[in-house]
Write a protein that holds these residues in place. Structure first.
Motif, PDB file in Angstrom:
ATOM      1  N   ARG A 195       3.193   4.265  -1.335  1.00 53.05           N
ATOM      2  CA  ARG A 195       3.066   5.033  -2.565  1.00 53.05           C
ATOM      3  C   ARG A 195       4.376   5.775  -2.856  1.00 53.05           C
ATOM      4  N   GLY A 196       4.574   6.105  -4.100  1.00 56.10           N
ATOM      5  CA  GLY A 196       5.640   7.002  -4.512  1.00 56.10           C
ATOM      6  C   GLY A 196       7.027   6.527  -4.140  1.00 56.10           C
ATOM      7  N   HIS A 200       7.415   3.522  -1.750  1.00 60.00           N
ATOM      8  CA  HIS A 200       7.173   2.234  -2.406  1.00 60.00           C
ATOM      9  C   HIS A 200       8.383   1.824  -3.246  1.00 60.00           C
ATOM     10  N   MET A 223       0.814  -1.215   0.000  1.00 64.52           N
ATOM     11  CA  MET A 223       0.000   0.000   0.000  1.00 64.52           C
ATOM     12  C   MET A 223       0.852   1.270   0.000  1.00 64.52           C
TER      13      MET A 223
END
Length: 477
Positions: free
Chosen positions: A87-88, A91, A85
């Motif tokens: 992000r950006g 991740h 989960m």
């Protein structure tokens, strides 16, 4: 001088820098991780366990784990949320850890021992991005880190709030210090704080300033070789009452220690001989001579040991066109007779007095001293200094980007003793009398007061020092 910015300013500065220069966020995260990894290599010869959160703070942790592994050390990662989960940039760094074979283990309970060959635990859960108390697994994680027996390195800021916070041995923050490193409980939980340069240039000015020793000579006016006492400022202290003569003496002597050439105490007739004995370098006049005593004074200190019933005298001081510092019983009178004072006044309440002046609880003041100082300025129009382990000073406007705010970092718990505030009042008055602005006098007075406290504690002991010891340890070269 230390520059301090809020997390909100940090985010805005970082975003503006990336937009202006085209620098990718992944590069800034890499630089932050390099600073964390360098600190880890200093702290231990073993590996590290990284507890990574769901945002960019966790991303810094993933990146630092990768760099530590590249340096030949063991890196283990625990996460309390689904790593998919992320992000950006966070991740991206998690995926790079997996590609290197670094274990990324999701935990559903904090009941596992620290992996072997780990000498440090890294708190990369939330940093400065947390606005609510820790709960659930994250609260358990804070408890686990605090009980694990290994030193903790916090990324940006120990995770948590006043209800529960990770206790770090070291913190690596980025670009500038943040208020949470300097206000409690963060100040006591951050350990050794390192500010890492991650290449952000420009940006907004500091939200807060904190003086250092090298700043004091720059604030003070030079003293001519042929100066006489009349050149150095004359302080009038409206202070003292029956049973409180010591407060007046401490205030007057502090004014002289702070560089004032002359100090005069205005006090009741029956207290005057006692004050004169306790402060032989000061002069004393009775209340009935206040009007005459006001002539020629460059600053006024009002309140230490003043007692009740001095309202008419304080009313007269309101008309005096010289800078003034009000403390103690002068603040109690002001709370009962609120009015706008103007920016030539400095108010120096402790949290209890600040709470009465604002009509709030003491907890509201101690939870956010800078906000309390701002609210005092808004209500009374005076420079506000809220005393505490980290003293907060506010002057000027209240809108973002206006006014000036300072935090004071000098001091010691030994200053929690009767009379310390009277010494601070005298020091600030002395600096006002020598021509410093009310804001500069307040923040410099707090700094010098704290430094004197540190010397007194070293000489006498934290539990044994008194306010009299503070006077003996004031040093202004």
């Amino acid at each position: 001088m230390l520059s301090i910015i809020t997390p909100e300013t940090m985010r805005a500065t970082e975003t503006a820098f990336m937009q202006r220069t085209g620098t990718p966020g992944l590069l800034l995260m890499e630089r932050a991780a390099q600073a964390v990894c360098a600190a880890l290599l200093e702290m231990t010869d073993a590996g590290a366990l990284f507890l990574c959160g769901p945002g960019n703070n966790g991303g810094d942790g993933y990146a630092a784990a990768r760099l530590l592994a590249q340096a030949g050390r063991k890196a283990c990662i625990w996460t309390l949320s689904n790593p998919e989960m992320l992000r950006g940039d966070a991740h991206a760094n998690m995926l790079r850890c997996r590609e290197m074979g670094i274990p990324v283990q999701r935990l559903f309970a904090l009941d596992a021992p620290c992996p072997p060959d780990c000498g440090v635990v890294v708190d990369a859960l939330f940093g400065t991005g947390l606005a609510r108390p820790l709960s659930g697994l994250y609260a358990d994680a804070a408890d686990w880190m605090n009980a694990c027996g290994l030193p903790v390195l916090a990324v940006d800021m120990p995770s948590g709030t006043k209800e529960k916070m990770v206790r770090a041995a070291r913190t690596v923050t980025f670009h500038r210090l943040k208020p949470c490193h300097l206000l409690y409980p963060g100040r006591s939980c951050s350990g050794l704080v390192t500010v890492a340069d991650i290449g952000i240039e420009g940006g907004q000015e500091a939200d807060y300033e904190a003086l250092e020793d090298r700043d004091i000579p720059l604030l003070l006016p030079p003293r001519a070789p042929d100066a006489h006492k009349g050149d150095c400022g004359h302080v009038l202290a409206l202070a003292g009452s029956r049973g409180m003569a010591g407060a007046a003496a401490l205030c007057a002597t502090a004014a002289l220690r702070g560089g004032a050439g002359l100090a005069t105490v205005c006090c009741p007739d029956d207290v005057l001989p006692v004050v004169q004995c306790l402060a032989p370098c000061a002069t004393c006049v009775p209340h009935g001579s206040l009007e005459t005593a006001l002539a020629g004074k460059r600053a006024i200190a009002a309140g230490p040991g003043l007692g009740t019933g001095a309202g008419p005298l304080l009313e007269r001081l309101l008309e005096a066109p010289v800078p003034q510092v009000w403390d103690a019983d002068a603040l109690n009178w002001l709370g009962a007779h609120p009015r706008a004072l103007g920016d030539r006044f400095v108010l120096t309440p402790h949290p209890g007095e600040a709470a009465r002046l604002l009509g709030v609880s003491v907890a509201e003041v101690t939870d956010d001293p800078p906000l309390a100082a701002q609210r005092l300025f808004e209500r009374y129009g005076a420079v506000a200094l809220v005393k505490g382990a980290t003293t907060a000073v506010h002057a000027g406007g209240t809108a973002p980007g206006t006014g000036r705010r300072a935090l004071n970092l000098s001091g010691t718990p030994g200053m929690a003793t009767g009379g310390s505030g009277d010494v601070l009042t005298g020091l600030i008055a002395a600096l006002l009398a020598q021509g410093l602005s009310p804001f500069d006098a307040a923040r410099a007075g707090a700094f010098l007061h704290g430094r004197a406290g540190e010397r007194a504690a070293a000489a006498r002991g934290v539990r044994s020092m008194t306010a009299q010891d503070l006077l003996d340890m004031v040093r202004i070269d």
